[in-house]
Design an enzyme around this catalytic site. Structure first.
Site, PDB file in Angstrom:
ATOM      1  N   CYS A 177       9.528 -30.493  -9.135  1.00 45.14           N
ATOM      2  CA  CYS A 177      10.304 -31.723  -9.234  1.00 45.14           C
ATOM      3  C   CYS A 177       9.404 -32.756  -9.911  1.00 45.14           C
ATOM      4  CB  CYS A 177      10.704 -32.200  -7.835  1.00 45.14           C
ATOM      5  SG  CYS A 177      11.302 -33.893  -7.871  1.00 45.14           S
ATOM      6  N   LYS A 236     -10.399   3.019  10.139  1.00 47.10           N
ATOM      7  CA  LYS A 236     -10.431   2.749   8.712  1.00 47.10           C
ATOM      8  C   LYS A 236     -10.278   1.239   8.546  1.00 47.10           C
ATOM      9  CE  LYS A 236      -8.405   4.250   4.324  1.00 47.10           C
ATOM     10  NZ  LYS A 236      -8.709   3.044   3.653  1.00 47.10           N
ATOM     11  N   TYR A 282     -20.498   2.308   7.728  1.00 44.77           N
ATOM     12  CA  TYR A 282     -19.990   3.599   8.207  1.00 44.77           C
ATOM     13  C   TYR A 282     -20.496   4.814   7.433  1.00 44.77           C
ATOM     14  CZ  TYR A 282     -16.637   2.070   4.634  1.00 44.77           C
ATOM     15  OH  TYR A 282     -16.066   1.596   3.495  1.00 44.77           O
ATOM     16  N   LYS A 341     -14.106  12.634   9.593  1.00 49.47           N
ATOM     17  CA  LYS A 341     -15.204  13.157   8.768  1.00 49.47           C
ATOM     18  C   LYS A 341     -15.840  14.345   9.478  1.00 49.47           C
ATOM     19  CE  LYS A 341     -16.407   8.505   7.278  1.00 49.47           C
ATOM     20  NZ  LYS A 341     -17.295   7.361   7.499  1.00 49.47           N
ATOM     21  N   SER A 352     -13.077   7.518  -3.322  1.00 45.98           N
ATOM     22  CA  SER A 352     -12.169   7.080  -2.260  1.00 45.98           C
ATOM     23  C   SER A 352     -11.850   8.286  -1.394  1.00 45.98           C
ATOM     24  CB  SER A 352     -10.921   6.451  -2.847  1.00 45.98           C
ATOM     25  OG  SER A 352     -10.244   7.388  -3.627  1.00 45.98           O
ATOM     26  N   LEU A 353     -10.966   8.106  -0.442  1.00 45.29           N
ATOM     27  CA  LEU A 353     -10.635   9.196   0.481  1.00 45.29           C
ATOM     28  C   LEU A 353      -9.218   9.676   0.204  1.00 45.29           C
ATOM     29  CD1 LEU A 353     -11.873   7.567   3.802  1.00 45.29           C
ATOM     30  CD2 LEU A 353     -12.898   9.528   2.646  1.00 45.29           C
ATOM     31  N   CYS A 407      10.109 -39.021  -4.997  1.00 43.42           N
ATOM     32  CA  CYS A 407      10.597 -37.883  -4.219  1.00 43.42           C
ATOM     33  C   CYS A 407       9.884 -37.878  -2.856  1.00 43.42           C
ATOM     34  CB  CYS A 407      10.324 -36.599  -5.013  1.00 43.42           C
ATOM     35  SG  CYS A 407      10.882 -35.115  -4.176  1.00 43.42           S
ATOM     36  N   LYS A 422      -3.287   7.106   7.588  1.00 43.81           N
ATOM     37  CA  LYS A 422      -2.913   5.683   7.527  1.00 43.81           C
ATOM     38  C   LYS A 422      -1.774   5.388   8.492  1.00 43.81           C
ATOM     39  CE  LYS A 422      -3.970   4.054   3.057  1.00 43.81           C
ATOM     40  NZ  LYS A 422      -3.758   2.822   2.416  1.00 43.81           N
ATOM     41  N   ARG A 451     -17.424  -1.591  -5.243  1.00 47.34           N
ATOM     42  CA  ARG A 451     -17.069  -0.259  -5.699  1.00 47.34           C
ATOM     43  C   ARG A 451     -16.934  -0.193  -7.226  1.00 47.34           C
ATOM     44  NH1 ARG A 451     -12.225   3.523  -3.591  1.00 47.34           N
ATOM     45  NH2 ARG A 451     -10.881   1.866  -4.342  1.00 47.34           N
ATOM     46  N   CYS A 502      16.313 -31.009  -7.622  1.00 45.64           N
ATOM     47  CA  CYS A 502      15.479 -31.124  -6.420  1.00 45.64           C
ATOM     48  C   CYS A 502      16.357 -31.321  -5.187  1.00 45.64           C
ATOM     49  CB  CYS A 502      14.517 -32.296  -6.575  1.00 45.64           C
ATOM     50  SG  CYS A 502      13.535 -32.570  -5.100  1.00 45.64           S
ATOM     51  N   PHE A 530       2.433   1.890  -3.307  1.00 44.56           N
ATOM     52  CA  PHE A 530       1.399   2.348  -4.228  1.00 44.56           C
ATOM     53  C   PHE A 530       1.121   3.827  -3.985  1.00 44.56           C
ATOM     54  CE2 PHE A 530      -2.908   3.226  -5.539  1.00 44.56           C
ATOM     55  CZ  PHE A 530      -3.006   2.590  -6.758  1.00 44.56           C
ATOM     56  N   ASP A 531       0.920   4.173  -2.706  1.00 46.03           N
ATOM     57  CA  ASP A 531       0.615   5.569  -2.374  1.00 46.03           C
ATOM     58  C   ASP A 531       1.765   6.489  -2.775  1.00 46.03           C
ATOM     59  OD1 ASP A 531      -1.794   4.790  -1.396  1.00 46.03           O
ATOM     60  OD2 ASP A 531      -1.147   4.690   0.698  1.00 46.03           O
ATOM     61  N   GLU A 545     -13.174   7.721  13.098  1.00 45.37           N
ATOM     62  CA  GLU A 545     -13.554   6.304  13.019  1.00 45.37           C
ATOM     63  C   GLU A 545     -12.338   5.489  12.624  1.00 45.37           C
ATOM     64  OE1 GLU A 545     -16.435   6.004   9.921  1.00 45.37           O
ATOM     65  OE2 GLU A 545     -17.656   7.597  10.789  1.00 45.37           O
ATOM     66  N   ASP A 591      -9.908  -2.321   6.829  1.00 45.94           N
ATOM     67  CA  ASP A 591      -9.125  -2.711   5.669  1.00 45.94           C
ATOM     68  C   ASP A 591      -9.739  -3.941   4.992  1.00 45.94           C
ATOM     69  OD1 ASP A 591      -7.164  -2.666   3.817  1.00 45.94           O
ATOM     70  OD2 ASP A 591      -5.601  -3.492   5.099  1.00 45.94           O
ATOM     71  N   CYS A 631      15.465 -35.098  -3.806  1.00 46.28           N
ATOM     72  CA  CYS A 631      15.734 -36.363  -4.488  1.00 46.28           C
ATOM     73  C   CYS A 631      16.741 -36.212  -5.622  1.00 46.28           C
ATOM     74  CB  CYS A 631      14.434 -36.961  -5.011  1.00 46.28           C
ATOM     75  SG  CYS A 631      13.777 -36.059  -6.409  1.00 46.28           S
ATOM     76  N   GLU A 680     -17.762  -1.732   4.975  1.00 45.04           N
ATOM     77  CA  GLU A 680     -16.605  -2.518   4.576  1.00 45.04           C
ATOM     78  C   GLU A 680     -16.869  -3.988   4.860  1.00 45.04           C
ATOM     79  OE1 GLU A 680     -14.552  -0.403   3.349  1.00 45.04           O
ATOM     80  OE2 GLU A 680     -12.577  -1.349   3.223  1.00 45.04           O
ATOM     81  N   ASP A 739       0.834  -1.206   0.000  1.00 44.20           N
ATOM     82  CA  ASP A 739       0.000   0.000   0.000  1.00 44.20           C
ATOM     83  C   ASP A 739       0.864   1.250   0.000  1.00 44.20           C
ATOM     84  OD1 ASP A 739      -2.025  -1.688   0.125  1.00 44.20           O
ATOM     85  OD2 ASP A 739      -2.848  -1.001   2.045  1.00 44.20           O
TER      86      ASP A 739
HETATM   87  S1  IVH Z   1     -16.046   6.742   4.423  1.00 45.49           S
HETATM   88  C1  IVH Z   1     -16.998   9.430   0.780  1.00 45.49           C
HETATM   89  N1  IVH Z   1     -15.289   5.419   6.544  1.00 45.49           N
HETATM   90  O1  IVH Z   1     -11.584   3.446   2.778  1.00 45.49           O
HETATM   91  C2  IVH Z   1     -16.399   8.701   1.914  1.00 45.49           C
HETATM   92  N2  IVH Z   1     -14.434   4.723   4.430  1.00 45.49           N
HETATM   93  O2  IVH Z   1      -9.820   5.016   0.883  1.00 45.49           O
HETATM   94  C3  IVH Z   1     -16.776   7.288   1.953  1.00 45.49           C
HETATM   95  N3  IVH Z   1     -12.981   2.740   4.546  1.00 45.49           N
HETATM   96  O3  IVH Z   1     -13.509   3.334  -0.145  1.00 45.49           O
HETATM   97  C4  IVH Z   1     -15.892   6.419   2.722  1.00 45.49           C
HETATM   98  N4  IVH Z   1     -13.122   2.455   6.717  1.00 45.49           N
HETATM   99  O4  IVH Z   1     -13.586   1.332   1.456  1.00 45.49           O
HETATM  100  C5  IVH Z   1     -15.181   5.542   5.207  1.00 45.49           C
HETATM  101  N5  IVH Z   1     -14.750   4.308   8.520  1.00 45.49           N
HETATM  102  C6  IVH Z   1     -14.647   4.427   7.191  1.00 45.49           C
HETATM  103  C7  IVH Z   1     -13.865   3.532   6.414  1.00 45.49           C
HETATM  104  C8  IVH Z   1     -13.776   3.738   5.030  1.00 45.49           C
HETATM  105  C9  IVH Z   1     -12.617   1.997   5.586  1.00 45.49           C
HETATM  106  C10 IVH Z   1     -12.544   2.508   3.157  1.00 45.49           C
HETATM  107  C11 IVH Z   1     -13.619   2.571   2.113  1.00 45.49           C
HETATM  108  C12 IVH Z   1     -13.197   3.639   1.175  1.00 45.49           C
HETATM  109  C13 IVH Z   1     -11.723   3.689   1.406  1.00 45.49           C
HETATM  110  C14 IVH Z   1     -11.180   5.036   1.050  1.00 45.49           C
END
Ligand code: IVH
Length: 690
Positions: free
Chosen positions: A437, A126, A237, A300, A94-95, A443, A324, A147, A419, A46-47, A124, A128, A422, A185, A43
């Site tokens: 093998c 997050k 959520y 949020k 996504s966020l 074996c 994260k 999604r 191998c 990627f980010d 809240e 996974d 064997c 989720e 992750d």
């Molecule tokens: S709110 C418009 N709340 O994180 C906002 N997302 O990177 C809607 N996720 O696609 C998402 N925990 O799959 C929200 N407490 C949480 C979450 C959450 C996990 C995931 C979700 C979202 C991704 C964003």
């Protein structure tokens, strides 16, 4: 001195190249992650790459492309799957996310400035897993969309309905809401994830890297009965309705909870950045005690009107952000690369590491998967490597930090050619990444592995024969293949060191009992490559005896659901070997079930459920509707587990006539419930099968 224009380095061309390369790489990574559920980048990597691409695109607006991964949400839409696709009513965004606390401060300040007050912020966890959008019409669940690409998703409602924490019907009118959408989720709890991977390991199927991939692989299965067995869970959520039941996000979640949705208690309405930071600090450590994987905190704005005021960018809401948690990683030395040979001859390289502490456990081994993985990372013995254990339970090597001195910076690692067990020359199928093998018959780990597979619970279920005992018998020359098990004699075993009368009897009793195991499971037990439990069931239904299967043509075999050319050829290869024919004939001669009885065939059409999930059930006595073996199958098909001895962990005893007196006494002592055959059939609702 005059500056010559040409002295100023012009990185433009290189940067443009990099933009294109990053787009290609991220597209590929998205595909692997969302569609194949097999991530290629961590992750964090990627980010990092996504950020680099964003920065470069900002420097080169002339390269703007609405198809760039920076402009799109990764897509899990699969071209081939059989799910119906539907458009989302509200795009599934996504966020924005960050690993930096400073950026959380900055976000909070920006929000305060934009709306001119310090708003309440809901913090809240997050989760996974993978996001799901549930639609309820007049209180009834009508769709469950993944999604997808953010605009359209796959409707996986049949699979979602197997998740017990998701209600099929809610009394929404009590809360003055007719129709609404709720998002959350889907997760595979750690416990189920570990159990699943253990099963996959036993059957030499590829392991899931983490619960998120396992959950996503599960949700895309075409058979809801298998989904039901895996034990998915869901946390909700985000509540969306035309007329929300509250003015705040928190209020909406309270209503959702009152309707019966699973909403986490780990939520706090914060009034300052200090409170937000407290929440983050607390859950950074406390999250390790949760039953499910989390990878950060979501912040949020609580007030729905303020959310509207703040609005959205092309990809993410401005009113929310995710922090994260940093992945835990450590630097350590790769001491040696060793090789393991599995039941099917696949050779897996293993990294033996200088032990390091990682997420509370000592890590000293990590899989290197295959030759390509080693070369892609450029790993060799003596290197200092990074080991990571983010949300994942299996430690991963994610990169090489520095080369050992002696190599002089040169990379020269060679995968083994023979191998290690064997000595046979390894082969590599052009379409496969693994080396194998080919010496199936000679074996030792393959020979022993086939016997272990044969006796496993899901196969012949022979108690008392663990892998150590099999190793021991093998070393002593008592067994070389599965047919030899049925030639074992009481005196042969008793004469071995460490085997008393009781253990010996147990083993022989288990072997004797296995002669009742139905044909579909015997077929699975034979260990034909690529014939797993489900395929074996389907094959056994169509080919009701081993002779029919042996004589089947590739065309006939591929008529069976899920059986493709490769599986068909694997079956034919199995029966083309004299050694296998001899084994099958010997099994048949001692009375192992190599054909179906009518009754068993009916039992194979039983509907699966999860009604016995977590239940440990002992069977005792004689029965009138089904055989003991059929009851064992029924218990498994409904998610339960059958064991031999009554203990405090026994959930109930399924008792027929003449229940064993010792079991009865033990049950009375421990207060274990006794259930009759009829009560049991009523419980699993399959009386009509009798
Ligand atoms: S709110 C418009 N709340 O994180 C906002 N997302 O990177 C809607 N996720 O696609 C998402 N925990 O799959 C929200 N407490 C949480 C979450 C959450 C996990 C995931 C979700 C979202 C991704 C964003």
């Amino acid at each position: 001195m005059q500056l010559d224009l040409f002295d100023i380095p012009d990185n433009s061309a290189a940067e443009k190249e990099e933009i294109l390369a990053l787009r290609r790489e991220l597209d590929k990574a998205n595909y692997k992650y969302y569609v194949l559920s097999q991530p290629t980048l961590s992750d964090r990597e990627f980010d990092r790459k996504m950020r680099r691409l964003q920065d470069l695109e900002a420097l080169h607006p002339e390269m703007a492309d609405k198809n760039s991964p920076t402009q799109r949400v990764g897509s899990d839409l699969s071209q081939k799957n059989g799910f119906r696709q539907l458009g989302h009513r509200h795009p599934m965004l996504s966020l924005a996310n960050t690993y930096s606390e400073q950026e959380i401060h900055d976000w909070y300040e920006r929000v305060c400035k934009d709306i001119n007050i310090n708003p309440e912020i809901v913090c809240e966890l997050k989760y996974d897993g993978l996001s799901i959008s549930l639609w309820y019409e007049h209180g009834v669940l009508t769709h469950a969309l993944t999604r997808g690409d953010g605009t359209r998703g796959d409707d996986v409602i049949d699979n979602v309905k197997t998740i017990s924490s998701i209600p099929w019907k809610v009394e929404s009118s009590k809360f003055n809401v007719q129709s609404f959408e709720i998002r959350g989720e889907i997760l595979l709890p750690w416990e189920s994830f570990e159990r699943l991977n253990k099963e996959r390991e036993e059957q030499e199927e590829p392991l899931f890297a983490n619960p998120r991939n396992a959950a996503s692989g599960t949700l895309k299965l075409q058979d809801p009965r298998i989904v039901a067995k895996r034990g998915l869970d869901a946390y909700l959520y985000y509540f969306i309705a035309d007329d929300e039941p509250s003015d705040t996000h928190f209020g909406c979640l309270e209503v959702a909870k009152a309707m019966g949705f699973k909403v986490s208690d780990a939520i706090r309405v914060c009034h300052s950045i200090d409170e937000i930071m407290d929440f983050i600090g607390y859950w950074d450590t406390e999250r390790k005690n949760l039953p499910v994987a989390t990878d950060g905190i979501v912040l949020k704005v609580n007030d729905l009107n303020l959310q509207k005021q703040l609005g959205y960018t092309a990809k993410t809401p401005r009113w929310a952000i995710a922090y994260k948690f940093p992945a835990e990683k450590q630097l350590t030395m790769l001491k040696k690369i060793t090789y393991q040979v599995g039941r099917t001859g696949v050779v897996t390289p293993v990294a033996n590491l200088e032990p390091v502490q990682l997420s509370g456990t000592v890590v000293q081994r990590a899989t290197l998967h295959n030759e390509d993985f080693i070369h892609q990372l450029g790993i060799q013995e003596g290197d200092m490597v990074w080991v990571e254990k983010g949300g994942e339970i299996i430690p991963k090597i994610t990169g090489v930090e520095s080369r050992r001195q002696e190599s002089g910076g040169q990379y020269a690692y060679q995968f083994i050619s023979h191998c290690p067990e064997c000595g046979a020359m390894l082969v590599r199928d052009p379409e496969q990444v693994a080396w194998r093998c080919p010496n199936e018959e000679g074996c030792p780990p393959q020979q022993k592995g086939r016997i272990e597979h044969f006796v496993a619970r899901k196969a012949m279920n022979i108690d008392g024969l663990g892998s150590e005992t099999i190793d021991f018998f093998f070393e002593k020359g008592l067994i070389r293949n599965v047919a030899d098990l049925y030639d074992l004699r009481y005196d042969d075993i008793l004469s071995l060191e460490g085997f008393q009368q009781k253990a010996t009897q147990n083993i022989l009793h288990g072997i004797e009992q296995s002669k009742q195991v139905p044909w579909s499971r015997v077929l699975f037990a034979l260990g034909i490559r690529m014939v797993g439990e489900t395929t074996a069931k389907k094959l056994a239904r169509r080919f009701t005896s081993v002779d029919m299967l042996r004589q089947a043509t590739v065309e006939q075999l591929t008529e069976v659901e899920d059986v493709g050319i490769q599986i068909a050829e694997s079956i034919q290869r199995y029966f083309s070997k004299a050694e296998n024919i001899s084994i099958v004939e010997r099994l048949s001669a001692v009375g192992v079930q190599l054909e179906s009885s009518d009754k068993l065939q009916t039992a194979q059409f039983v509907e699966y459920s999860n009604i016995l999930a977590g239940k440990v059930i002992v069977i005792s006595g004689t029965f009138s509707h089904h055989s003991r073996e059929e009851y064992k199958d029924l218990i498994e098909q409904h998610g339960g587990r059958n064991t031999g001895a009554v203990s405090k962990n026994t959930s109930f005893i399924l008792a027929g006539d003449n229940m064993g007196p010792q079991k009865l006494e033990k049950a009375n002592q421990l207060g274990v419930q006794i259930m009759s055959e009829d009560e049991f059939l009523e419980l699993i609702d399959s009386k009509d099968l009798t």
